[in-house]
Design a protein around this motif. Structure first.
Motif, PDB file in Angstrom:
ATOM      1  N   GLY A 110      21.404  43.389 -25.485  1.00 37.13           N
ATOM      2  CA  GLY A 110      21.828  43.167 -26.868  1.00 37.13           C
ATOM      3  C   GLY A 110      20.882  43.874 -27.810  1.00 37.13           C
ATOM      4  N   SER A 111      21.415  44.354 -28.940  1.00 37.59           N
ATOM      5  CA  SER A 111      20.575  45.114 -29.879  1.00 37.59           C
ATOM      6  C   SER A 111      19.547  44.221 -30.567  1.00 37.59           C
ATOM      7  N   ASP A 112      19.803  42.900 -30.599  1.00 34.69           N
ATOM      8  CA  ASP A 112      18.876  41.991 -31.290  1.00 34.69           C
ATOM      9  C   ASP A 112      17.831  41.403 -30.343  1.00 34.69           C
ATOM     10  N   ILE A 113      17.796  41.860 -29.077  1.00 35.98           N
ATOM     11  CA  ILE A 113      16.790  41.349 -28.142  1.00 35.98           C
ATOM     12  C   ILE A 113      15.562  42.245 -28.227  1.00 35.98           C
ATOM     13  N   GLY A 114      14.395  41.625 -28.461  1.00 35.32           N
ATOM     14  CA  GLY A 114      13.166  42.403 -28.655  1.00 35.32           C
ATOM     15  C   GLY A 114      12.247  42.411 -27.460  1.00 35.32           C
ATOM     16  N   GLU A 156      17.229  32.041 -23.836  1.00 29.17           N
ATOM     17  CA  GLU A 156      16.536  32.419 -25.062  1.00 29.17           C
ATOM     18  C   GLU A 156      15.369  31.464 -25.284  1.00 29.17           C
ATOM     19  N   VAL A 171      10.895  47.797 -31.498  1.00 26.13           N
ATOM     20  CA  VAL A 171      10.413  46.477 -31.935  1.00 26.13           C
ATOM     21  C   VAL A 171       8.883  46.514 -32.064  1.00 26.13           C
ATOM     22  N   ARG A 174       7.787  48.128 -35.214  1.00 25.98           N
ATOM     23  CA  ARG A 174       7.925  47.268 -36.403  1.00 25.98           C
ATOM     24  C   ARG A 174       6.908  46.125 -36.383  1.00 25.98           C
ATOM     25  N   HIS A 197       9.706  37.408 -33.408  1.00 24.29           N
ATOM     26  CA  HIS A 197      10.705  36.452 -33.870  1.00 24.29           C
ATOM     27  C   HIS A 197      10.959  36.605 -35.367  1.00 24.29           C
ATOM     28  N   GLY A 200      13.510  38.872 -36.646  1.00 24.13           N
ATOM     29  CA  GLY A 200      14.904  38.544 -36.339  1.00 24.13           C
ATOM     30  C   GLY A 200      15.312  38.941 -34.931  1.00 24.13           C
ATOM     31  N   CYS A 201      14.312  39.165 -34.064  1.00 21.70           N
ATOM     32  CA  CYS A 201      14.604  39.556 -32.679  1.00 21.70           C
ATOM     33  C   CYS A 201      14.586  38.338 -31.765  1.00 21.70           C
ATOM     34  N   ARG A 202      15.429  38.373 -30.736  1.00 21.41           N
ATOM     35  CA  ARG A 202      15.465  37.300 -29.750  1.00 21.41           C
ATOM     36  C   ARG A 202      14.603  37.685 -28.540  1.00 21.41           C
TER      37      ARG A 202
END
Length: 250
Positions: A110-114, A156, A171, A174, A197, A200-202
């Motif tokens: 997923g794009s939001d997983i860091g 998660e 990630v 950033r 976190h 906004g990353c999971r």
């Protein structure tokens, strides 16, 4: 679909035997055609021939003239890393079948997983699992059965322990480097999780990836009282920085 190069950063202070075993396990259990990787050893002021061994074995390394502890050593390795994925690995971890492949599958699901991390026989918090084993051969056999990629086994979490955690490069760029005020170690991984976190990353804990961790190898040599004082000091630093007790995320 490939997940790009993974830079595996292994810091250590006078841990040559551990590094040798760790590198041997990575070479044995990582299929470069599926998951290309580079190893970067960080010799944190060792006097046991770590740098000479790395040179002889053609393991890229960076050498710090004095011991600065885990966060600074990791940062030195991260500066050399060219991978799309950045994996911080303790030198007392033993790789297992498909370990890296499975972690990267989760990381890029997923794009939001860091970040992603495995489960192990020894860790603080939820990543510790109990698979009884008599020796390393048996452990590897169990890991061979456990390490079948399965999204149903990803959880998660708010916290991953730094013994083995993989971060997407974008990630890391950033979130920035590990906070060196936590040197020589403890809570720098909790701090990093908070920062990731906050972007906004999971973060995923992968129950489909079991690795072996000897645990506390670097801190076993320190006196118990000294260790308690260090834990207490770094816990206070964390609370001052975040206004939160790290125990909430354990």
């Amino acid at each position: 679909m490939g997940h790009g190069l993974t830079s595996i950063i292994i810091p250590g202070h006078n841990g040559l035997q551990l590094l040798q075993d760790c590198v041997a396990s990575i070479r044995r259990y990582t299929d470069e055609s599926v998951t290309p990787y580079e190893i970067i050893a960080v010799d944190d002021g060792s006097t046991d021939g770590t740098a000479a061994w790395c040179a002889a074995e053609q393991v890229p390394f960076v050498r710090l003239p004095a011991s600065h502890g885990y966060p600074k050593a990791c940062n030195a390795g991260l500066r050399l890393a060219s991978g799309r994925n950045l994996l911080l690995l303790n030198n007392d971890v033993t790789a297992t079948p498909r370990w890296l492949q499975n972690l990267l599958t989760a990381l890029h699901s997923g794009s939001d997983i860091g970040m992603a991390g495995p489960v192990t026989n020894y860790a603080s918090g939820r990543q510790q699992v109990d698979y009884p084993f008599a020796d390393m051969d048996e452990f590897q056999r169990i890991a061979g059965e456990v390490n079948q990629s399965d999204p149903g086994k990803w959880e998660e979490v708010q916290r991953l322990v730094g013994f083995c955690m993989v971060i997407k490069r974008e990630v890391y760029e950033r979130a920035g480097r590990l906070d060196e005020q936590f040197a020589p170690g403890h809570y720098e991984d909790d701090d990093y999780c908070r920062r990731v976190h906050g972007l906004g990353c999971r973060m995923l804990m992968c129950r489909d990836t079991l690795v072996h961790h000897t645990g506390s190898a670097s801190f076993n040599r320190t006196d118990r009282q000294e260790l308690q004082a260090l834990l207490e000091r770094n816990r206070k630093l964390f609370i001052e920085k975040w206004n939160t007790d790290p125990a909430q995320f354990m």
